[in-house]
Design an enzyme around this catalytic site. Structure first.
Site, PDB file in Angstrom:
ATOM      1  N   MET A  81      28.137   0.167 -33.941  1.00  0.00           N
ATOM      2  CA  MET A  81      28.743  -1.128 -34.251  1.00  0.00           C
ATOM      3  C   MET A  81      29.231  -1.848 -32.991  1.00  0.00           C
ATOM      4  O   MET A  81      29.378  -1.252 -31.933  1.00  0.00           O
ATOM      5  CB  MET A  81      29.925  -0.944 -35.207  1.00  0.00           C
ATOM      6  CG  MET A  81      29.554  -0.432 -36.584  1.00  0.00           C
ATOM      7  SD  MET A  81      30.980  -0.276 -37.691  1.00  0.00           S
ATOM      8  CE  MET A  81      31.361  -2.010 -38.014  1.00  0.00           C
ATOM      9  N   HIS A  82      29.487  -3.143 -33.150  1.00  0.00           N
ATOM     10  CA  HIS A  82      30.281  -3.974 -32.237  1.00  0.00           C
ATOM     11  C   HIS A  82      29.602  -4.364 -30.930  1.00  0.00           C
ATOM     12  O   HIS A  82      30.085  -5.256 -30.232  1.00  0.00           O
ATOM     13  CB  HIS A  82      31.610  -3.289 -31.871  1.00  0.00           C
ATOM     14  CG  HIS A  82      32.404  -2.784 -33.026  1.00  0.00           C
ATOM     15  ND1 HIS A  82      32.797  -3.590 -34.073  1.00  0.00           N
ATOM     16  CD2 HIS A  82      32.889  -1.544 -33.300  1.00  0.00           C
ATOM     17  CE1 HIS A  82      33.508  -2.871 -34.937  1.00  0.00           C
ATOM     18  NE2 HIS A  82      33.558  -1.628 -34.504  1.00  0.00           N
ATOM     19  N   ASP A 240      26.652   1.852 -38.561  1.00  0.00           N
ATOM     20  CA  ASP A 240      26.595   3.313 -38.674  1.00  0.00           C
ATOM     21  C   ASP A 240      27.572   3.870 -39.703  1.00  0.00           C
ATOM     22  O   ASP A 240      27.222   4.781 -40.467  1.00  0.00           O
ATOM     23  CB  ASP A 240      26.794   3.978 -37.303  1.00  0.00           C
ATOM     24  CG  ASP A 240      28.056   3.533 -36.575  1.00  0.00           C
ATOM     25  OD1 ASP A 240      28.856   2.753 -37.124  1.00  0.00           O
ATOM     26  OD2 ASP A 240      28.235   3.970 -35.416  1.00  0.00           O
TER      27      ASP A 240
END
Length: 499
Positions: A81-82, A240
């Site tokens: 992520m991110h 995820d």
């Protein structure tokens, strides 16, 4: 027999699972890639490496596949992520991706609070401004690399970029978009208000789609490179943690996941977007249709145990290290450990706090320290569970995955500290399996992800709480929680002495 592929784009490697219609993992391939850490706090990767290693993994998978490539009907993705991937007007990468574990953006997080307001940010995004999220990274590039920012046409997250390179279609799905701090999580749309307040062109944000949406087929180029059929359908996939929830069957209210890897996650299913956790835990869109999940994070979960092993038992296996913990009583003979080796996330977003052993005396043996570390990790995860329960959630069954399932004494410890039934699955593939399940659902194999989970996922063992242990752990948990406040000032003072 028909098949799907789940691709899990992790931080250190891409993992590919070939899964048949019975949910069996027929083949598993992993391809590693490096981190780029040029400065303290920096963590980057070259997006091209993700694509190259995924194509190499798919090629290896297809070399061993002795059936018609058309029998592989779908492919979907899970991803870290991110991470910020900036693209120019030709959708070419402008710079290395800045990853989720990059911590250079403390000043940008404060800018977000100053301009948007902490309360308003929580109203819109349901999450606080933390260095790991995407928006602070975007603001950092805008401030420190204005020439690159001026060329930016779109930003996407890691697995969305990988999917684009396999299909030629550029989108972002909701579960990953929820981790950017630019999504209105309840309305499932980009926040024009936040973009306006931070002087960001909303057109930088890509088209939004659902995790199970079909985005197209693999391109002719990818089909030729890998051996996949060009008819293979591609589905959006998910973050995820969202895919980890799907791959562990966290698909209805009351279901909760405890995943102990390097970090630790407690994740619980939410059927609505109207709960208020005041930013104490993360609140994201799920990969399942019209659903959400709340999540607490322990930064150094499994890492605390691996650190202990590397420092004090470098040559031993984990199995030998933890072999004696079952003979140590609840409370580790009066020894407490707080797993703040790299700071903490939930419920204390504190980068300065550091770990402690409390109560050491000359009678303690190594096995007491090992059990104390395992109890401390579990206490930290229990702080997230406590927040969920204080907000009215009923948590009676927890699916445990990761390193915490490798030792039955630890599974029993989780049951006793969490005061809940702990379920260990017979096959644990987590996010990769969740991605495969999204592909199976998208291909029409099942009417719902829950029916897919019923077919693909099976319980191996269950651990029930011991009432006497539960009572003792409740007392110890209160002591554990007091350690943070008692050591916070000491940890801050010791910062000046760290090299």
């Amino acid at each position: 027999m028909k098949y799907v592929i789940g691709v899990d784009l992790g931080t250190s490697a891409v993992k590919l699972l070939l899964v048949n219609q019975a949910g069996d993992v027929v083949q598993e391939i992993a391809k590693p890639y490096p981190l780029i850490q040029d400065k303290t706090g920096y963590s980057e990767q070259d997006p091209k490496v993700w694509v190259d290693q995924t194509v190499a993994g798919l090629s290896d998978l297809m070399k061993d596949f002795d059936q018609d490539p058309k029998d592989i009907e779908g492919i979907s993705f899970s991803g870290q992520m991110h991470g910020l991937v900036l693209l120019d007007e030709h959708d070419e990468v402008l710079r290395n991706a800045i990853l989720w574990n990059d911590t250079r953006t403390t000043e940008q997080c404060q800018q977000i609070y100053d301009r948007v307001g902490e309360s308003r940010l929580l109203d819109i995004t349901k999450n606080p401004a933390l260095e790991g999220f995407t928006l602070p990274k975007l603001l950092w590039v805008k401030e420190h690399e204005p020439n690159i920012y001026a060329k930016a046409h779109k930003f996407v997250l890691p697995k969305d970029y990988l999917r684009y390179k396999l299909t030629g279609k550029l989108q972002m799905e909701y579960s990953d978009a929820a981790g950017t701090l630019l999504l209105n999580v309840s309305e499932k749309s980009w926040s024009k208000e936040i973009c306006y307040l931070l002087d960001i062109d909303v057109n930088l944000c890509p088209e939004l789609i659902a995790s199970h949406d079909e985005v197209g087929e693999v391109t002719l180029e990818i089909a030729e490179k890998t051996g996949l059929a060009q008819t293979t359908l591609v589905f959006a996939g998910g973050a995820d943690n969202a895919c980890g929830a799907i791959g562990s069957g966290i698909l209805e209210d009351g279901k909760t996941l405890c995943s102990i890897g390097t970090s630790g996650v407690v994740l619980s299913y939410e059927s609505s977007n109207d709960k208020d956790f005041a930013g104490k835990v993360h609140y994201f869109n799920h990969g399942a249709p019209n659903a959400y999940y709340t999540m607490g994070v322990t930064l150094a979960a499994g890492y605390s145990l691996s650190w202990f092993k590397e420092v004090l038992a470098k040559e031993e296996s984990f199995e030998k290290l933890v072999a004696e913990v079952g003979g140590v009583p609840v409370g580790s003979n009066g020894l407490l450990f707080t797993p703040y080796l790299v700071g903490e996330r939930t419920p204390h977003a504190d980068a300065a706090i550091r770990a402690s052993f409390i109560g050491m005396d000359g009678s303690h043996e190594r096995k007491d320290f090992v059990r104390a570390v395992m109890e401390g990790i579990t206490f930290s995860l229990n702080e997230s569970i406590e927040i969920f329960r204080e907000n009215g959630k009923v948590i009676d069954t927890i699916v445990s995955t990761g390193g915490g399932t490798k030792n039955e004494d630890w599974l029993q410890m989780q049951a006793d500290i969490f005061d809940a039934k702990i379920v260990k699955l017979s096959s644990e593939q987590g996010p990769g399996m969740g991605a495969a399940m999204l592909a199976a659902y998208g291909c029409g194999w099942f009417d719902s992800l829950r029916k897919c989970a019923d077919e693909f996922l099976h319980v191996d063992k269950e651990f029930l709480p011991n009432e006497e242990n539960v009572s003792m752990y409740k007392q110890l948990f209160e002591m554990y929680k007091s350690v943070y406040h008692s050591t916070k000032q000491l940890s801050e003072g010791l910062l000046a002495f760290r090299k």
